[in-house]
Design a protein around this motif. Structure first.
Motif: not given
Length: 112
Positions: A42-43, A69, A94
């Motif tokens: 997750i960014h 995240r 993910y």
């Protein structure tokens, strides 16, 4: 990022392992469990939206957090297995690692 094989996630369907990572939510009409996942990929906000949309139909609620995240999921274990949720996340890029209940509790305390 490599996708993980579904067989690797099946360990989380065993009652002992599920009890280690998931918390039962009392007072719900149907069985309900909650888990917190670490998701290093997750960014940004777009990542969180994609995750929430991908898991939305499989869960009662899902909240993804770009800053930590992590993903918090509440689901009915008689309808969906944790391994299926982990597999779905892996399929969309993910891969996730469930936190132990103790670690998730510490995280919730810090967030509050």
């Amino acid at each position: 990022m490599p996708r993980l094989d579904f067989v690797q996630f099946k360990v989380y369907d065993h009652p002992e392992e599920l009890a280690r990572v998931a918390t039962e939510i009392p007072g719900t009409p149907e069985p309900s469990l909650e888990v917190r996942l670490e998701v290093p990929a997750i960014h940004c906000a777009a990542c969180t939206t994609l995750i929430e949309q991908a898991l939305g139909t499989l869960t009662e609620s899902v909240r993804a957090f770009a800053t930590t995240r992590q993903v918090q999921i509440r689901w009915n274990p008689s309808k969906t297995r944790l391994s299926a949720l982990l597999q779905r996340l892996s399929e969309i890029g993910y891969p996730a690692i469930p936190q132990s209940r103790e670690a998730a509790s510490v995280t919730r305390t810090h967030e509050q």
